[in-house]
Design a protein around this motif. Structure first.
Motif, short mmCIF file in Angstrom:
data_model
loop_
_atom_site.label_atom_id
_atom_site.label_comp_id
_atom_site.label_asym_id
_atom_site.label_seq_id
_atom_site.Cartn_x
_atom_site.Cartn_y
_atom_site.Cartn_z
N GLY A 261 -49.02 34.20 68.87
CA GLY A 261 -50.37 34.68 68.58
C GLY A 261 -50.38 35.96 67.77
N TYR A 262 -49.59 36.98 68.20
CA TYR A 262 -49.62 38.26 67.51
C TYR A 262 -48.92 38.21 66.16
N SER A 263 -47.90 37.33 66.02
CA SER A 263 -47.28 37.20 64.70
C SER A 263 -48.25 36.57 63.70
N LEU A 264 -49.07 35.59 64.18
CA LEU A 264 -50.08 35.01 63.31
C LEU A 264 -51.14 36.05 62.94
N ALA A 265 -51.50 36.88 63.94
CA ALA A 265 -52.49 37.92 63.66
C ALA A 265 -51.99 38.88 62.59
N LEU A 266 -50.71 39.25 62.70
CA LEU A 266 -50.13 40.15 61.70
C LEU A 266 -50.02 39.47 60.34
N TYR A 271 -56.26 42.49 62.12
CA TYR A 271 -56.27 43.71 62.91
C TYR A 271 -57.19 44.70 62.23
N MET A 272 -57.71 45.60 63.03
CA MET A 272 -58.74 46.52 62.53
C MET A 272 -58.12 47.68 61.74
N ASP A 273 -57.05 48.24 62.28
CA ASP A 273 -56.44 49.40 61.62
C ASP A 273 -54.95 49.42 61.90
N GLU A 274 -54.32 50.49 61.45
CA GLU A 274 -52.87 50.61 61.61
C GLU A 274 -52.48 50.77 63.07
N HIS A 275 -53.32 51.43 63.86
CA HIS A 275 -53.03 51.60 65.29
C HIS A 275 -52.97 50.25 66.00
N GLU A 276 -53.95 49.40 65.71
CA GLU A 276 -53.96 48.07 66.33
C GLU A 276 -52.76 47.25 65.87
N ARG A 277 -52.40 47.41 64.62
CA ARG A 277 -51.21 46.70 64.11
C ARG A 277 -49.95 47.11 64.87
N ASN A 278 -49.82 48.42 65.10
CA ASN A 278 -48.66 48.91 65.84
C ASN A 278 -48.66 48.42 67.28
#
Length: 470
Positions: A261-266, A271-278
């Motif tokens: 799930g998170y790899s697809l999101a990336l 993601y909203m911003d760099e913080h959420e990406r991290n």
């Protein structure tokens, strides 16, 4: 149709054959005893009569004496033959006279009588068979002749034949009784084996609740107990294996779902911003670490069970190893606000062991204690006693039921399946602990009380034997 390959048939056959092998020589010996007894009785009887007759004669030509001997022959149911000094028969029936060769005694027998010795002769002619005993007759040191007393051997044979018939009937009856007893005994002996054979086939079909009900303290009873223990172990293994596969499926499904799930999101920039990406990257890192730990545990356990783990021994500082394990698990303890305390002797000696295995041992114990402790503290107490290093790992966790304590070191075993799953346990940590302790020639004991905590006590040798470490 009877199965001639069954153990009942084989065992019964062996017993009957042994019985017959023993009985036939016994019957033969009894037959010879009776035969010799009858022959001896007849021989002693006629020999005694011949000596008496010979000692009472002083003139074998006297008709009165001859007539008296004829009467004695009739009264004693024996045949009497009297010969003169030339071996000529002067008294005897026509039938018995013909037995000794036409009325004349042989030269050898006559010579024996002349020398003053008794003689025994068997006369046989067609179907007539006599046993004769002769004694010499002397008067004033002059040889007058001899007296022979004869008895028909046919009478002996009749008596022996009756005895043999009785022996045959007794032997046949003994064999029939023996067959009956053997059948009962073999059924009694083989029934437990047949029950065990049936039970093992049921177990082989997967019916692991099958048990053998044989109550004895002999080898058969021990075998039945071993089969029951095997069934219990197989049942436990099958249950644990099912639970393990369910646990592994769950443990793999969750991190793989996160990773996917998170790899697809990336990948799709969801993601909203760099913080959420991290944060997404951190989650991927945590789940990857979790998968790696699971695979490593499985790999380590499989190598240990196959005996493919090498032990590299050296003099190591047990305090340093414990402190390193506490440091590596401190992050998990802090997340739950748990305090981990260590206690050592004033002078804790070095121990000759495998430092890497010891660190893995303590990390697994501390991880397990942290996982099942929600509040309180965890203590690691290290002390030495003679040639042993004693370690206690105490927690104030949820505890272990007494009935589960014997199984907690079994692979894939989990005390509380639902709570263990939410806490992340796979049931492999303590199994690895037990294998490491065995590798290092140590011992382990567990004491626990529900909702009060658990203490795992380990005893390790100060110096591992070189043979076991190779």
């Amino acid at each position: 149709m009877k199965n001639f390959n069954s153990i009942t048939w084989k065992l019964g056959s062996v017993i009957i054959i042994l019985f017959i092998i023993i009985a036939i020589p016994l019957v033969y010996v009894i037959d010879r005893l009776f035969t010799d007894f009858y022959y001896k009785q007849v021989h002693d009887n006629i020999h005694e009569l011949s000596k008496r007759y010979a000692s009472s004669l002083n003139n074998i030509q006297d008709e009165t004496i001859i007539e008296l001997l004829q009467q004695l022959s009739f009264l004693t149911n024996t045949e009497i033959i009297v010969v003169d000094e030339n071996g000529q028969v002067i008294l005897g029936s026509l039938e018995t006279t013909e037995l000794i060769g036409g009325g004349h005694l042989s030269a050898d027998d006559l010579s024996t009588l002349r020398d003053g010795y008794d003689t025994d002769i068997e006369y046989r002619n067609n179907n007539i068979h006599f046993l004769a005993s002769g004694s010499p007759v002397f008067s004033d040191n002059s040889f007058l002749g001899g007296v022979f007393v004869l008895s028909s051997v046919d009478d002996i044979h009749k008596s022996i034949s009756q005895v043999r018939s009785l022996l045959f009937i007794a032997l046949l009856g003994a064999i029939l009784i023996g067959i009956g007893i053997t059948y009962f005994v073999t059924r009694k002996l083989s029934n437990p084996l047949l029950l065990m054979e049936k039970a093992t086939r049921e177990i082989a079909k997967g019916k692991l609740k099958t048990r053998v009900n044989v109550h004895s303290s002999d080898e058969i009873g021990k075998l039945s107990s071993a089969i029951n223990d095997l069934a219990t172990e197989l049942d436990s293994f099958r249950t644990n294996r099912r639970e393990f596969f369910a646990n592994i499926a769950h443990e793999l499904r969750t991190p793989l779902s996160y990773l996917h799930g998170y790899s697809l999101a990336l990948k799709n920039n969801l993601y909203m911003d760099e913080h959420e990406r991290n944060e997404y990257l951190s989650i991927i890192e945590v789940e990857t670490t979790r998968l790696t730990r699971l695979v490593e545990d499985l790999f380590d356990l499989s190598k240990m069970e196959l005996g493919k783990v090498d032990v590299y021994t050296e003099w190591v500082d047990i305090e340093e190893i414990v402190e390193s394990a506490v440091y590596k698990t401190s992050i998990h303890a802090k997340k739950k606000d748990l305090l981990v305390k260590t206690f050592f002797n004033e002078h804790t000696p070095l121990i000759y062991s495998d430092g890497g295995k010891l660190e893995q041992l303590f990390i697994n114990l501390l991880d397990n204690a942290i996982r099942y402790t929600n509040q309180g503290e965890i203590e690691v107490i290290v002390k030495t006693e003679r040639d042993k290093c004693l370690i206690d790992v105490k927690d104030t966790g949820i505890g272990i039921p007494q009935e589960d304590i014997p199984f907690i070191f079994d692979r894939f075993y989990r005390v509380d399946k639902s709570r263990s799953r939410t806490m992340g346990g796979t049931g492999l940590g303590l199994a690895i602990v037990k294998n490491i302790i065995d590798l290092l020639n140590g011992e382990v004991k567990v004491t626990s009380e529900i909702n009060k905590g658990t203490t795992i006590s380990i005893s390790l040798p100060i110096e591992v034997e070189k043979d076991s470490a190779s």
